[in-house]
Design a protein around this motif. Structure first.
Motif, PDB file in Angstrom:
ATOM      1  N   ILE A  25       0.850  -1.187   0.000  1.00  0.00           N
ATOM      2  CA  ILE A  25       0.000   0.000   0.000  1.00  0.00           C
ATOM      3  C   ILE A  25       0.887   1.238   0.000  1.00  0.00           C
ATOM      4  O   ILE A  25       1.924   1.266   0.683  1.00  0.00           O
ATOM      5  CB  ILE A  25      -0.907   0.057   1.258  1.00  0.00           C
ATOM      6  CG1 ILE A  25      -1.663  -1.265   1.468  1.00  0.00           C
ATOM      7  CG2 ILE A  25      -1.891   1.214   1.164  1.00  0.00           C
ATOM      8  CD1 ILE A  25      -2.457  -1.296   2.764  1.00  0.00           C
ATOM      9  N   PHE A  52       4.633   7.063   2.203  1.00  0.00           N
ATOM     10  CA  PHE A  52       5.123   5.812   2.777  1.00  0.00           C
ATOM     11  C   PHE A  52       4.633   4.624   1.959  1.00  0.00           C
ATOM     12  O   PHE A  52       3.462   4.588   1.546  1.00  0.00           O
ATOM     13  CB  PHE A  52       4.598   5.619   4.207  1.00  0.00           C
ATOM     14  CG  PHE A  52       5.152   6.568   5.216  1.00  0.00           C
ATOM     15  CD1 PHE A  52       4.440   7.692   5.598  1.00  0.00           C
ATOM     16  CD2 PHE A  52       6.385   6.332   5.805  1.00  0.00           C
ATOM     17  CE1 PHE A  52       4.935   8.566   6.543  1.00  0.00           C
ATOM     18  CE2 PHE A  52       6.890   7.212   6.751  1.00  0.00           C
ATOM     19  CZ  PHE A  52       6.164   8.333   7.123  1.00  0.00           C
ATOM     20  N   LYS A  64      -1.367  15.155  10.161  1.00  0.00           N
ATOM     21  CA  LYS A  64      -2.485  14.272   9.860  1.00  0.00           C
ATOM     22  C   LYS A  64      -2.039  12.812   9.867  1.00  0.00           C
ATOM     23  O   LYS A  64      -0.847  12.512   9.876  1.00  0.00           O
ATOM     24  CB  LYS A  64      -3.094  14.615   8.502  1.00  0.00           C
ATOM     25  CG  LYS A  64      -3.691  16.011   8.436  1.00  0.00           C
ATOM     26  CD  LYS A  64      -4.345  16.248   7.082  1.00  0.00           C
ATOM     27  CE  LYS A  64      -4.978  17.639   7.018  1.00  0.00           C
ATOM     28  NZ  LYS A  64      -5.626  17.892   5.695  1.00  0.00           N
ATOM     29  N   GLY A  65      -3.012  11.914   9.858  1.00  0.00           N
ATOM     30  CA  GLY A  65      -2.709  10.500   9.748  1.00  0.00           C
ATOM     31  C   GLY A  65      -2.478  10.101   8.300  1.00  0.00           C
ATOM     32  O   GLY A  65      -2.821  10.841   7.371  1.00  0.00           O
ATOM     33  N   PRO A  66      -1.876   8.936   8.084  1.00  0.00           N
ATOM     34  CA  PRO A  66      -1.645   8.456   6.714  1.00  0.00           C
ATOM     35  C   PRO A  66      -2.961   8.265   5.964  1.00  0.00           C
ATOM     36  O   PRO A  66      -3.919   7.720   6.518  1.00  0.00           O
ATOM     37  CB  PRO A  66      -0.933   7.125   6.932  1.00  0.00           C
ATOM     38  CG  PRO A  66      -0.307   7.240   8.292  1.00  0.00           C
ATOM     39  CD  PRO A  66      -1.271   8.052   9.089  1.00  0.00           C
ATOM     40  N   TYR A 107       0.763   5.178   1.135  1.00  0.00           N
ATOM     41  CA  TYR A 107       0.033   6.146   1.937  1.00  0.00           C
ATOM     42  C   TYR A 107       0.668   7.518   1.755  1.00  0.00           C
ATOM     43  O   TYR A 107       1.874   7.653   1.581  1.00  0.00           O
ATOM     44  CB  TYR A 107       0.080   5.796   3.425  1.00  0.00           C
ATOM     45  CG  TYR A 107      -0.773   4.629   3.842  1.00  0.00           C
ATOM     46  CD1 TYR A 107      -0.225   3.350   3.944  1.00  0.00           C
ATOM     47  CD2 TYR A 107      -2.116   4.798   4.163  1.00  0.00           C
ATOM     48  CE1 TYR A 107      -1.000   2.277   4.348  1.00  0.00           C
ATOM     49  CE2 TYR A 107      -2.896   3.720   4.578  1.00  0.00           C
ATOM     50  CZ  TYR A 107      -2.334   2.472   4.663  1.00  0.00           C
ATOM     51  OH  TYR A 107      -3.110   1.401   5.068  1.00  0.00           O
ATOM     52  N   ASP A 119      -3.237   0.559  -3.687  1.00  0.00           N
ATOM     53  CA  ASP A 119      -2.634  -0.690  -3.243  1.00  0.00           C
ATOM     54  C   ASP A 119      -2.425  -1.628  -4.428  1.00  0.00           C
ATOM     55  O   ASP A 119      -2.951  -1.401  -5.521  1.00  0.00           O
ATOM     56  CB  ASP A 119      -3.483  -1.365  -2.157  1.00  0.00           C
ATOM     57  CG  ASP A 119      -4.909  -1.694  -2.618  1.00  0.00           C
ATOM     58  OD1 ASP A 119      -5.676  -2.218  -1.793  1.00  0.00           O
ATOM     59  OD2 ASP A 119      -5.246  -1.408  -3.779  1.00  0.00           O
ATOM     60  N   LYS A 141      -0.171  -7.194  10.535  1.00  0.00           N
ATOM     61  CA  LYS A 141       0.404  -5.863  10.628  1.00  0.00           C
ATOM     62  C   LYS A 141       0.872  -5.369   9.269  1.00  0.00           C
ATOM     63  O   LYS A 141       1.137  -6.146   8.357  1.00  0.00           O
ATOM     64  CB  LYS A 141       1.593  -5.865  11.590  1.00  0.00           C
ATOM     65  CG  LYS A 141       2.824  -6.589  11.082  1.00  0.00           C
ATOM     66  CD  LYS A 141       3.963  -6.434  12.066  1.00  0.00           C
ATOM     67  CE  LYS A 141       5.251  -7.074  11.538  1.00  0.00           C
ATOM     68  NZ  LYS A 141       5.174  -8.521  11.482  1.00  0.00           N
ATOM     69  N   LEU A 142       0.960  -4.055   9.160  1.00  0.00           N
ATOM     70  CA  LEU A 142       1.626  -3.406   8.038  1.00  0.00           C
ATOM     71  C   LEU A 142       3.012  -2.978   8.509  1.00  0.00           C
ATOM     72  O   LEU A 142       3.162  -2.450   9.607  1.00  0.00           O
ATOM     73  CB  LEU A 142       0.848  -2.184   7.574  1.00  0.00           C
ATOM     74  CG  LEU A 142      -0.528  -2.429   6.952  1.00  0.00           C
ATOM     75  CD1 LEU A 142      -1.213  -1.100   6.655  1.00  0.00           C
ATOM     76  CD2 LEU A 142      -0.410  -3.266   5.682  1.00  0.00           C
ATOM     77  N   PHE A 174      -4.765   6.598   2.612  1.00  0.00           N
ATOM     78  CA  PHE A 174      -4.630   5.570   1.586  1.00  0.00           C
ATOM     79  C   PHE A 174      -4.621   6.198   0.188  1.00  0.00           C
ATOM     80  O   PHE A 174      -5.450   7.048  -0.134  1.00  0.00           O
ATOM     81  CB  PHE A 174      -5.796   4.584   1.699  1.00  0.00           C
ATOM     82  CG  PHE A 174      -5.872   3.588   0.576  1.00  0.00           C
ATOM     83  CD1 PHE A 174      -6.682   3.814  -0.523  1.00  0.00           C
ATOM     84  CD2 PHE A 174      -5.136   2.426   0.622  1.00  0.00           C
ATOM     85  CE1 PHE A 174      -6.767   2.893  -1.548  1.00  0.00           C
ATOM     86  CE2 PHE A 174      -5.206   1.499  -0.402  1.00  0.00           C
ATOM     87  CZ  PHE A 174      -6.026   1.740  -1.493  1.00  0.00           C
ATOM     88  N   PHE A 217       6.065  -0.472   7.580  1.00  0.00           N
ATOM     89  CA  PHE A 217       6.247   0.748   6.806  1.00  0.00           C
ATOM     90  C   PHE A 217       7.710   0.997   6.477  1.00  0.00           C
ATOM     91  O   PHE A 217       8.610   0.692   7.280  1.00  0.00           O
ATOM     92  CB  PHE A 217       5.711   1.944   7.589  1.00  0.00           C
ATOM     93  CG  PHE A 217       4.223   2.048   7.575  1.00  0.00           C
ATOM     94  CD1 PHE A 217       3.454   1.243   8.400  1.00  0.00           C
ATOM     95  CD2 PHE A 217       3.581   2.947   6.735  1.00  0.00           C
ATOM     96  CE1 PHE A 217       2.062   1.326   8.385  1.00  0.00           C
ATOM     97  CE2 PHE A 217       2.202   3.038   6.715  1.00  0.00           C
ATOM     98  CZ  PHE A 217       1.442   2.229   7.536  1.00  0.00           C
ATOM     99  N   GLY A 218       7.925   1.597   5.305  1.00  0.00           N
ATOM    100  CA  GLY A 218       9.239   2.068   4.933  1.00  0.00           C
ATOM    101  C   GLY A 218       9.536   3.400   5.594  1.00  0.00           C
ATOM    102  O   GLY A 218       8.744   3.915   6.393  1.00  0.00           O
ATOM    103  N   ALA A 219      10.677   3.975   5.223  1.00  0.00           N
ATOM    104  CA  ALA A 219      11.181   5.182   5.883  1.00  0.00           C
ATOM    105  C   ALA A 219      10.435   6.439   5.459  1.00  0.00           C
ATOM    106  O   ALA A 219      10.463   7.432   6.174  1.00  0.00           O
ATOM    107  CB  ALA A 219      12.667   5.339   5.593  1.00  0.00           C
ATOM    108  N   GLN A 279       0.975  11.166   3.819  1.00  0.00           N
ATOM    109  CA  GLN A 279       0.761  11.779   5.129  1.00  0.00           C
ATOM    110  C   GLN A 279       1.123  13.251   5.077  1.00  0.00           C
ATOM    111  O   GLN A 279       2.287  13.619   4.907  1.00  0.00           O
ATOM    112  CB  GLN A 279       1.575  11.062   6.215  1.00  0.00           C
ATOM    113  CG  GLN A 279       1.239  11.552   7.610  1.00  0.00           C
ATOM    114  CD  GLN A 279       1.900  10.718   8.697  1.00  0.00           C
ATOM    115  OE1 GLN A 279       2.951  10.109   8.483  1.00  0.00           O
ATOM    116  NE2 GLN A 279       1.300  10.676   9.882  1.00  0.00           N
TER     117      GLN A 279
END
Lengths: 114, 112
Positions: free
Chosen positions: B34, B89, B42-44, B36, B49, B99-100, B46, B102-104, B38
């Motif tokens: 996926i 991300f 704020k939150g990530p 995302y 995907d 779980k997901l 979508f 996440f990359g950097a 951000q």
């Protein structure tokens, strides 16, 4: 259609205190996951709740605990706060099946521990 | 447009150009990915995907490419706009895992 909501938006605590964060999932979703996002980093998985049970946990100590209610909303509790717990705490909701189904995030709760 | 062969933490793009954000994922068993977005405070959010049985998927102004051979994922944004400025991300998931990971993240700045 309401998205994921979280409360409070911001919180300031001191070391050693306890905190409770709240999350309401997106309408129709039954699974809630919690993530911690430190400044400048990607979110890190804390745990996931389904059917009021914790069914997977990330690499976080037992100070982090949670709960899911019959209406699918959830709480994240952190005990004995440390300075390093300062972060953005994100709640994500999804449908239970299949595993790894798209997770939709809320706006987060910004926690500052002094 | 601008392309980034390796993952870089920041990307500066001229408004109207195409941009490409790269992500190297870690686990060859990952089968769901996926992207995302951000924005600050704020939150990530979508974006798009893709599952491992696909190589390409298109959305509105965005395309995700998956190269399983080299474990590489990219997000292409067409005609980049000021509202595209954010941290992007990539996240991966293994079938059966909940779980997901996440990359950097890549910070995209759009120049007017």
């Amino acid at each position: 259609d309401a998205g994921v909501t979280q409360s409070p938006t911001h919180l300031i605590k001191t070391r050693g205190q306890q905190v409770t964060l709240r999350c309401s999932p997106k309408s129709g979703h039954d699974t809630v996951s919690w993530y911690q996002q430190a400044l400048g980093q990607g979110p890190q998985f804390i745990f996931q709740y389904y059917e009021e049970e914790e069914r997977q946990r990330g690499n976080f100590p037992d100070r982090f605990s949670g709960h899911q209610f019959p209406n699918y909303s959830s709480e994240l509790n952190v005990n004995a706060l440390l300075l390093g717990d300062s972060a953005l705490y994100l709640c994500a909701s999804s449908l239970e099946t299949p595993p790894g189904e798209t997770q939709y995030f809320g706006p987060g709760t910004r926690l500052l521990v002094l | 447009g601008e392309s980034v062969g390796l993952h870089l933490p920041t990307l500066s793009v001229q408004e109207g150009d195409n941009s490409i954000i790269n992500c190297a994922y870690s686990n060859s068993a990952s089968d769901y990915f996926i992207w995302y977005k951000q924005e600050s405070g704020k939150g990530p959010q979508f974006i798009i995907d893709i599952r491992s049985n696909m190589d390409k998927r298109q959305g509105q102004r965005v395309t995700v490419l998956l190269n399983k051979t080299v474990k590489h994922l990219s997000l292409q944004i067409a005609a980049t706009q000021p509202g595209d400025s954010a941290v992007y991300f990539c996240a991966e998931n293994i079938w059966g895992d909940y779980k997901l990971s996440f990359g950097a993240g890549t910070t995209v700045t759009v120049r007017a």
